[in-house]
Design an enzyme around this catalytic site. Structure first.
Site, PDB file in Angstrom:
ATOM      1  N   ASP A  76     -12.638   3.186  -3.405  1.00 45.59           N
ATOM      2  CA  ASP A  76     -12.312   1.978  -4.150  1.00 45.59           C
ATOM      3  C   ASP A  76     -12.473   0.703  -3.333  1.00 45.59           C
ATOM      4  OD1 ASP A  76     -10.103   2.614  -2.585  1.00 45.59           O
ATOM      5  OD2 ASP A  76      -8.689   2.700  -4.258  1.00 45.59           O
ATOM      6  N   ASP A 486      -0.485   2.358   3.263  1.00 45.84           N
ATOM      7  CA  ASP A 486      -0.362   3.604   2.502  1.00 45.84           C
ATOM      8  C   ASP A 486       0.030   4.840   3.305  1.00 45.84           C
ATOM      9  OD1 ASP A 486      -1.110   2.134   0.294  1.00 45.84           O
ATOM     10  OD2 ASP A 486      -3.176   2.789   0.342  1.00 45.84           O
TER      11      ASP A 486
END
Length: 890
Positions: A76, A486
């Site tokens: 992404d 993350d």
């Protein structure tokens, strides 16, 4: 365990303020600074990733259907990759993308040409709202991604937008490969190229632009963007030779009108009659061998959410629709995606429950075109699960997240955000799928059908997709410690090996800031994001272990943190209303700092343990009492854009500050009086991060590194003469998009620089110049005996474990090198090892010192660790030898 991408997803770029619109570069403002003083060329640099293996969302996997082992992956925000079968690793394809085109590192779709396998296409662009100032493009390559040409589009594409797991939006006609279709978002409709992607035109006969919005009330334009056209599928049975394929299916972001078809090569289009409504068709995969179009539906665009879904089969010859959903509607709490068919066995289909976060994702499989289904796991007796598979994450052990969850959750998970799922068209045993953190796969898939356990492993080597927020390279201990979005961050003891575990206790979702005590580098502090806190943590063993501190009220995020030079004090500037605070000791209590605004960036002087610095809104601040009170110093510094600064090791009051914005003050500044005054460095047009490394041979000042624009050229620059002259050390093939978050050199290895990227992980470069390389000392001759060994198993899971080993020199003589040997008593084997180099075969193991830790003083100790495999039992080795003599047990 919900782990959405932080910087790669909405949670970071939309909410954190670290890389918000306006913070990422808008691009090409021409500077008015004086001509840069740059040397003609830098010595040759080699570039590699610091290995993490994965760390982000992989929404698309694309096999070529005419050439075996030709496989691509899209991410992404981190570019595209091609699989190297010989090396069992992924090769990055978009590292050439530069600063001004950073949005093109987001890949919304990939297409591999079946008629000419050398050709591959990528639709690129990261955001469709104003966070990304550029438009989208279609990249085309005739050499499998080694080189690219670009066709700019008149609209934006959203590789990191909602719905990015749907697709593929880009498709090549399998017969006339000059023809490509691209599904566009934001009301821009369906587009077509008839010259192999060089030019594009809107298909005006296709009139439904796909108006579904995830959240129409979102004023940022992120969740309120229209999904548009989400996939294109050709029916290869309706073409021959080089004649354009007649039948084409298109998926649309429209819950009432999700699927359209053309039977005249795209001249006209009709809505498929009888189709289900109330859902979005995430995938549409045609099995021409048995004449079925399979469709996976969800009630939202994903990739995080989805509460209901369906799976349908459409008979292309008769127009019959059949609901083949694997789960009863009452039991469905997730959407479906990740759709694939076995090209070797028509009727074999798999689909994923992509939005099933708890207790795990689910994979479904049918071998009779959806009449009956089996699942990857079932409940034997709740909460006990019966899995058809075994997870082996020994190659990427951090995928357990250090967790030991209560059933029915397991560690590691089968996955989450599983929108990419593909069976190899040439090998029915080979299946890969993408998750929010990695690529998993198996080469034993057909064992599923005989109720025989098969093994799933990470298949992610070479694919590095972390977003890097901070980096430190201490003068001793691990060469690098990272703060990542993350996945929290890692202690990197071996740059070429996957770390065994991210930071735990506490395990931040993202670490926003790191610092170490300059004169006591075993003392570290980090801050980060964690729902419910704590959001600050400390280490006294160079980041091997951590413990949480207390926190003041009013926090919303990690902010920045600084450690005093001697490790006795800390200053923390968290996000939220708490403001800057100081602590003596390890954060058991915090005192509000006076004289500095909330939200300031904080750093420490690297010599004076009572001196700290801050910056906010164009003003520099300093504290001489351990952070309790700050005084405004220099003003007139950049008040717009991101600003980062660092103090030079070993030089009190020596500070470099980088930052600004293209339409305001922008550049690099230097202070030698503790921030009372700053001088703008002439010739540096723009700079966004600055760091220090080992001085060049015969130089006394540390090497400077900066992600900067000098002489009109963007790149990674180095100065060996305190900023008087600069050389660019990267090249146009190695740019990695946006590199402005942080940068640091290595204090032990001249020329080594660590570069932060936003989605391509940590890049490091080494120079071929004299004095560069891997540094370290000659390990010398292993000593004879006089040693003590402490062997401790720190983590164990089914089939695997992690151990720490500490070797103490109990002799009266310093060691210049060491090699420890042992034999496992129950057949255990070593996988990855850090802080030492493994050798030996099977159960017989030797561990030799790394280049930097061979010297052990009399009475001193050295530690290393490893992951290993076991079956049956995992007892501790009984005997350890060093230099031919037996060590005593600690």
């Amino acid at each position: 365990m919900r782990r959405p991408r932080l910087l790669a997803g909405l949670a970071g770029l939309a909410l954190t303020g670290g890389l918000l619109a306006g913070a990422l570069p808008a691009g090409a403002a021409e500077p008015d600074a004086a001509p840069a003083r740059t040397q003609a060329a830098a010595a040759s640099y080699s570039w590699k990733n610091v290995r993490v293996d994965g760390g982000g969302f992989v929404p698309g996997l694309v096999f070529n259907r005419t050439e075996k082992n030709l496989l691509y992956a899209r991410t992404d925000i981190g570019g595209a990759y091609r699989w190297d079968q010989a090396g069992s690793a992924w090769v990055p394809l978009l590292d050439h993308i530069g600063w001004d085109d950073w949005g093109h590192t987001g890949v919304v779709s990939l297409a591999s040409d079946t008629a000419d396998p050398d050709r591959v296409y990528a639709a690129v662009g990261t955001y469709t709202n104003d966070w990304d100032p550029g438009t989208g493009a279609v990249l085309r390559s005739a050499d499998r991604g080694a080189t690219w040409q670009r066709a700019d589009l008149p609209f934006k594409l959203g590789g990191n937008m909602p719905g990015r797991g749907m697709g593929e939006r880009l498709a090549v006609d399998p017969h006339d490969n000059r023809i490509l279709y691209l599904g566009a978002p934001s009301g821009n409709g369906l587009w077509r190229s008839t010259d192999s992607g060089a030019t594009w035109a809107k298909v005006t006969s296709f009139t439904n632009p796909g108006g579904y919005q995830q959240d129409p009330s979102d004023t940022s334009g992120y969740n309120s963007d229209e999904q548009g056209i989400v996939w294109v599928t050709f029916d290869e049975s309706t073409g021959a030779g080089a004649t354009a394929t007649k039948t084409i299916y298109v998926g649309v972001g429209d819950k009432e009108n999700a699927v359209y078809r053309s039977t005249d090569a795209g001249a006209t289009w009709t809505r498929l009659a009888g189709q289900p409504t109330g859902y979005l068709a995430h995938k549409g995969v045609l099995d021409a061998g048995n004449g079925y179009l399979y469709l996976a539906y969800s009630d939202t665009a994903g990739p995080y959410d989805g509460g209901k879904g369906k799976v349908y089969r459409y008979a292309t010859a008769t127009g019959e629709w059949k609901d083949i959903t694997p789960v009863a509607e009452a039991d469905t709490y997730h959407g479906f995606s990740g759709l694939t068919v076995d090209r070797q066995h028509p009727g074999t289909v798999m689909v994923s429950a992509y939005s099933s976060w708890w207790p795990d994702t689910q994979l479904f499989r049918t071998t009779d075109s959806g009449t009956t289904w089996t699942r990857a796991w079932d409940y034997s007796a709740y909460p006990t699960r019966s899995n058809r598979y075994t997870m082996d994450v020994s190659s990427v052990p951090w995928l357990t997240w250090g967790g030991d969850p209560a059933p029915p959750e397991q560690a590691p998970k089968l996955g989450w955000m599983t929108e990419a799922l593909e069976i190899d068209p040439f090998d029915s045993d080979r299946m890969l799928y993408g998750t929010g953190a990695t690529v998993y796969g198996t080469t034993e898939l057909t064992r599923w059908d005989t109720n025989t356990n098969f093994t799933i492993r990470p298949m992610v080597k070479g694919l590095e997709e972390t977003a890097v927020l901070d980096l430190v390279s201490p003068p001793s201990g691990a060469p690098l410690i990272s703060a990542l979005g993350d996945v929290g961050g890692f202690r990197h003891t071996d740059l070429g090996a996957v770390p065994p575990m991210m930071f735990t206790a506490p395990n931040f979702t993202s670490t926003t800031s790191l610092d170490y005590a300059e004169t006591k580098p075993d003392v570290l502090v980090r801050s980060g994001h964690l729902d419910g806190g704590p959001r600050v943590a400390f280490s006294t063993d160079n980041g091997a272990h951590w413990f949480a501190g207390q926190e003041p009220a009013g926090l919303t995020g990690g902010g920045t943190v600084a450690a005093a030079a001697d490790g006795g004090r800390f200053v923390w500037s968290p996000e939220g209303t708490a403001g800057v605070h100081a602590a003596t000791g390890y954060g058991t209590s915090w005192t509000p700092s006076a004289g500095i605004p909330a939200g300031a960036t904080v750093e420490s002087d690297r010599v004076d343990p009572k001196t700290f610095y801050g910056f906010h809104g164009g003003t520099f601040y300093a504290s001489a009492d351990g952070g309790l009170t700050f005084t405004a110093k220099a003003a007139g510094l950049p008040a717009k854009g991101n600003v980062r600064f660092k103090a030079v090791p070993g030089r009190k009051g020596d500070i470099w500050l980088a930052g600004g914005a293209p339409d305001a003050s922008y550049g690099l500044w230097h202070s030698t009086d503790g921030g009372a005054t700053f001088t703008k460095v002439s010739g540096v047009d723009q700079a966004d991060a600055v760091g220090f490394g080992k001085a060049a041979p015969n130089a006394s000042y540390p090497a400077l590194y900066s992600s900067a624009k000098i002489g009109g050229v963007r790149g990674i620059f180095r100065s060996t003469d305190a900023g008087a002259t600069w050389v660019r050390v990267n090249d146009d093939a190695h740019q990695w998009g946006w590199t402005g978050a942080t940068i640091t050199g290595d204090p032990r290895v001249y020329g080594r620089v660590y570069v932060a990227t936003n989605g391509r992980g940590i890049i490091y470069g080494d120079t071929s110049e004299s004095g560069g390389g891997d540094g370290g000392t000659d390990p010398g001759t292993p000593p004879a005996g006089a040693c003590k060994v402490a062997y401790r198993i720190t983590n164990q899971w089914q089939g695997g474990f992690q151990a720490d080993v500490t070797v103490t020199n109990t002799s009266a003589t310093a060691w210049t090198g060491w090699t420890l040997g042992w034999t496992f008593p129950a057949g255990q084997t070593v996988g990855q090892m850090w802080n030492a180099t493994p050798a030996g075969t099977g159960s017989a193991v030797t561990a030799k010192n790394a280049g930097w830790n061979g010297a052990v003083a009399a009475g001193g100790s050295v530690s290393f660790g490893f992951t290993g495999s076991w079956t049956g039992s995992n007892p501790v080795p009984a005997v350890f030898t060093l230099g031919g003599a037996t060590c005593s047990a600690a």
